[in-house]
Write a protein that holds these residues in place. Structure first.
Motif, PDB file in Angstrom:
ATOM      1  N   THR A 170      -5.369   2.324   1.208  1.00 34.00           N
ATOM      2  CA  THR A 170      -4.200   1.444   1.203  1.00 34.00           C
ATOM      3  C   THR A 170      -2.912   2.249   1.303  1.00 34.00           C
ATOM      4  O   THR A 170      -2.755   3.268   0.633  1.00 34.00           O
ATOM      5  CB  THR A 170      -4.184   0.601  -0.087  1.00 34.00           C
ATOM      6  N   ASN A 171      -1.989   1.764   2.149  1.00 32.44           N
ATOM      7  CA  ASN A 171      -0.696   2.438   2.310  1.00 32.44           C
ATOM      8  C   ASN A 171       0.408   1.405   2.118  1.00 32.44           C
ATOM      9  O   ASN A 171       0.638   0.571   2.989  1.00 32.44           O
ATOM     10  CB  ASN A 171      -0.619   3.086   3.688  1.00 32.44           C
ATOM     11  N   ILE A 172       1.070   1.457   0.970  1.00 34.13           N
ATOM     12  CA  ILE A 172       2.149   0.519   0.667  1.00 34.13           C
ATOM     13  C   ILE A 172       3.474   1.247   0.863  1.00 34.13           C
ATOM     14  O   ILE A 172       3.685   2.330   0.322  1.00 34.13           O
ATOM     15  CB  ILE A 172       1.997  -0.035  -0.753  1.00 34.13           C
ATOM     16  N   ILE A 173       4.374   0.614   1.630  1.00 34.76           N
ATOM     17  CA  ILE A 173       5.580   1.308   2.056  1.00 34.76           C
ATOM     18  C   ILE A 173       6.763   0.337   2.033  1.00 34.76           C
ATOM     19  O   ILE A 173       6.598  -0.854   1.803  1.00 34.76           O
ATOM     20  CB  ILE A 173       5.357   1.904   3.467  1.00 34.76           C
ATOM     21  N   GLY A 174       7.949   0.869   2.271  1.00 31.73           N
ATOM     22  CA  GLY A 174       9.147   0.030   2.335  1.00 31.73           C
ATOM     23  C   GLY A 174       9.611  -0.370   0.960  1.00 31.73           C
ATOM     24  O   GLY A 174       9.579   0.426   0.025  1.00 31.73           O
ATOM     25  N   ASN A 175      10.014  -1.637   0.822  1.00 35.99           N
ATOM     26  CA  ASN A 175      10.516  -2.131  -0.466  1.00 35.99           C
ATOM     27  C   ASN A 175       9.536  -3.126  -1.083  1.00 35.99           C
ATOM     28  O   ASN A 175       9.941  -4.070  -1.761  1.00 35.99           O
ATOM     29  CB  ASN A 175      11.889  -2.780  -0.281  1.00 35.99           C
ATOM     30  N   ALA A 176       8.257  -2.910  -0.858  1.00 36.16           N
ATOM     31  CA  ALA A 176       7.238  -3.831  -1.360  1.00 36.16           C
ATOM     32  C   ALA A 176       7.222  -3.864  -2.886  1.00 36.16           C
ATOM     33  O   ALA A 176       7.393  -2.839  -3.548  1.00 36.16           O
ATOM     34  CB  ALA A 176       5.868  -3.423  -0.844  1.00 36.16           C
ATOM     35  N   VAL A 177       7.003  -5.053  -3.431  1.00 37.03           N
ATOM     36  CA  VAL A 177       6.863  -5.238  -4.882  1.00 37.03           C
ATOM     37  C   VAL A 177       5.470  -5.798  -5.127  1.00 37.03           C
ATOM     38  O   VAL A 177       5.135  -6.894  -4.674  1.00 37.03           O
ATOM     39  CB  VAL A 177       7.942  -6.193  -5.434  1.00 37.03           C
ATOM     40  N   ILE A 178       4.651  -5.050  -5.844  1.00 38.96           N
ATOM     41  CA  ILE A 178       3.266  -5.444  -6.111  1.00 38.96           C
ATOM     42  C   ILE A 178       3.106  -5.622  -7.615  1.00 38.96           C
ATOM     43  O   ILE A 178       3.176  -4.658  -8.377  1.00 38.96           O
ATOM     44  CB  ILE A 178       2.270  -4.367  -5.609  1.00 38.96           C
ATOM     45  N   LYS A 179       2.904  -6.867  -8.036  1.00 37.73           N
ATOM     46  CA  LYS A 179       2.750  -7.158  -9.460  1.00 37.73           C
ATOM     47  C   LYS A 179       1.358  -7.688  -9.799  1.00 37.73           C
ATOM     48  O   LYS A 179       1.017  -7.816 -10.965  1.00 37.73           O
ATOM     49  CB  LYS A 179       3.810  -8.166  -9.914  1.00 37.73           C
ATOM     50  N   SER A 180       0.592  -8.016  -8.771  1.00 35.95           N
ATOM     51  CA  SER A 180      -0.788  -8.454  -8.987  1.00 35.95           C
ATOM     52  C   SER A 180      -1.598  -8.082  -7.759  1.00 35.95           C
ATOM     53  O   SER A 180      -1.041  -7.752  -6.702  1.00 35.95           O
ATOM     54  CB  SER A 180      -0.858  -9.964  -9.238  1.00 35.95           C
ATOM     55  N   ASP A 181      -2.911  -8.171  -7.883  1.00 32.32           N
ATOM     56  CA  ASP A 181      -3.782  -7.815  -6.762  1.00 32.32           C
ATOM     57  C   ASP A 181      -3.641  -8.804  -5.601  1.00 32.32           C
ATOM     58  O   ASP A 181      -4.129  -8.549  -4.497  1.00 32.32           O
ATOM     59  CB  ASP A 181      -5.235  -7.766  -7.223  1.00 32.32           C
ATOM     60  N   LYS A 182      -2.965  -9.942  -5.830  1.00 35.24           N
ATOM     61  CA  LYS A 182      -2.745 -10.923  -4.772  1.00 35.24           C
ATOM     62  C   LYS A 182      -1.533 -10.584  -3.913  1.00 35.24           C
ATOM     63  O   LYS A 182      -1.293 -11.250  -2.904  1.00 35.24           O
ATOM     64  CB  LYS A 182      -2.565 -12.315  -5.381  1.00 35.24           C
ATOM     65  N   ASP A 183      -0.783  -9.574  -4.322  1.00 34.86           N
ATOM     66  CA  ASP A 183       0.458  -9.254  -3.623  1.00 34.86           C
ATOM     67  C   ASP A 183       0.276  -8.330  -2.433  1.00 34.86           C
ATOM     68  O   ASP A 183       1.249  -7.955  -1.779  1.00 34.86           O
ATOM     69  CB  ASP A 183       1.467  -8.640  -4.598  1.00 34.86           C
TER      70      ASP A 183
END
Length: 273
Positions: free
Chosen positions: A197-210
């Motif tokens: 997994t590669n999360i980038i930018g201004n992503a906000v992840i607060k749960s596995d559904k995000d």
């Protein structure tokens, strides 16, 4: 009584209200030669007389901090509070390790980083740049933390994962596997981000559904990552909107364009429910 490997000299420095003494080697050990001048300690107990551990250059260790085993503290690093640096750990540059933090294993803490609170950095982990690890956070395995990233609360980063940029990893979040977190992303809650997994930018992840990941199994096998908060897609060197990804796919082949279109439309349908 076993012969001491170092002594305190009469050369002193005044740091943050503490009088420190330059150390001098009394025998050969590790890469240190007899009569070599080292860094600075407040008291003899700051550096073990056993092992090959050493404090050199302008490095400073004071308060109740301890350096032992084969650990090395060099350059302008500072170790203080009740911090422990041991095993084969290396702390250097302008790094600060303090409070009850521990750096051990073959971990390396470089440059202007900070490790404090009850944080632990271990194994072959590397902390670099102006990154910070604090509170009860742990960084281990072959994890790489750099730039201005912050790992805190009870967060864990391990495996071959990497956290860059101004990313924030906190609460009970876990980053592991070959996951990469970049940009100004924020991962929190009880989220587990793993695999490729590669999360980038201004992503906000607060749960596995995000976020969701997909595998491009029709051509190069790369992982495709979608993040809900900004509705953006990361696929290899590509980062952009779903429409842009579809267009890029069609540039490669009709099959790629069609596959991307199916995936992106499925996500859009899920979000509309």
């Amino acid at each position: 009584m076993e012969k001491k490997k170092f002594e305190l000299t009469d050369e002193t420095a005044f740091v943050n209200g503490h009088i420190l003494y330059r150390i001098k080697a009394l025998q050969d050990f590790g890469d240190v030669k007899k009569n070599d001048l080292g860094g600075w300690v407040e008291k003899e107990n700051n550096l073990s007389q056993d092992g090959n551990c050493w404090i050199s250059d302008a490095a400073k260790v004071y308060d109740n901090a301890i350096v032992y085993d084969d650990a090395q503290v060099i350059c302008g690093a500072q170790i203080y509070g009740w911090a422990h640096v041991y095993d084969n750990a290396l702390v250097c540059g302008g790094a600060n390790v303090f409070d009850n933090a521990e750096v051990y294993g073959h971990a390396k803490v470089y440059e202007n980083t900070e490790v404090y609170g009850n944080a632990q950095v271990s194994d072959n982990a590397i902390i670099y740049g102006s990154a910070a690890v604090y509170d009860h956070a742990t960084v281990s395995g072959k994890a790489f933390i750099s730039e201005h990233a912050k790992i805190y609360d009870h967060a864990e980063v391990y495996g071959n994962s990497a956290v860059f940029g101004h990313s924030l990893i906190h609460n009970y979040a876990e980053i592991y596997g070959d996951a990469k977190i970049e940009g100004q992303s924020e991962i929190s809650g009880n989220v587990k981000v793993c695999g490729n997994t590669n999360i980038i930018g201004n992503a906000v992840i607060k749960s596995d559904k995000d976020y969701m990941t997909f595998k491009n199994n029709w051509s190069n096998g790369m992982t495709i990552t979608w993040t809900r908060s900004n509705d953006m897609w990361k696929a290899g060197n590509f980062y952009g909107t779903g429409e842009e990804l579809i267009a890029k796919g069609y540039e490669e082949s009709k099959e790629s364009g069609d596959k991307y279109k199916i995936i992106i439309e499925a996500i859009n349908n899920i979000n509309s429910i």
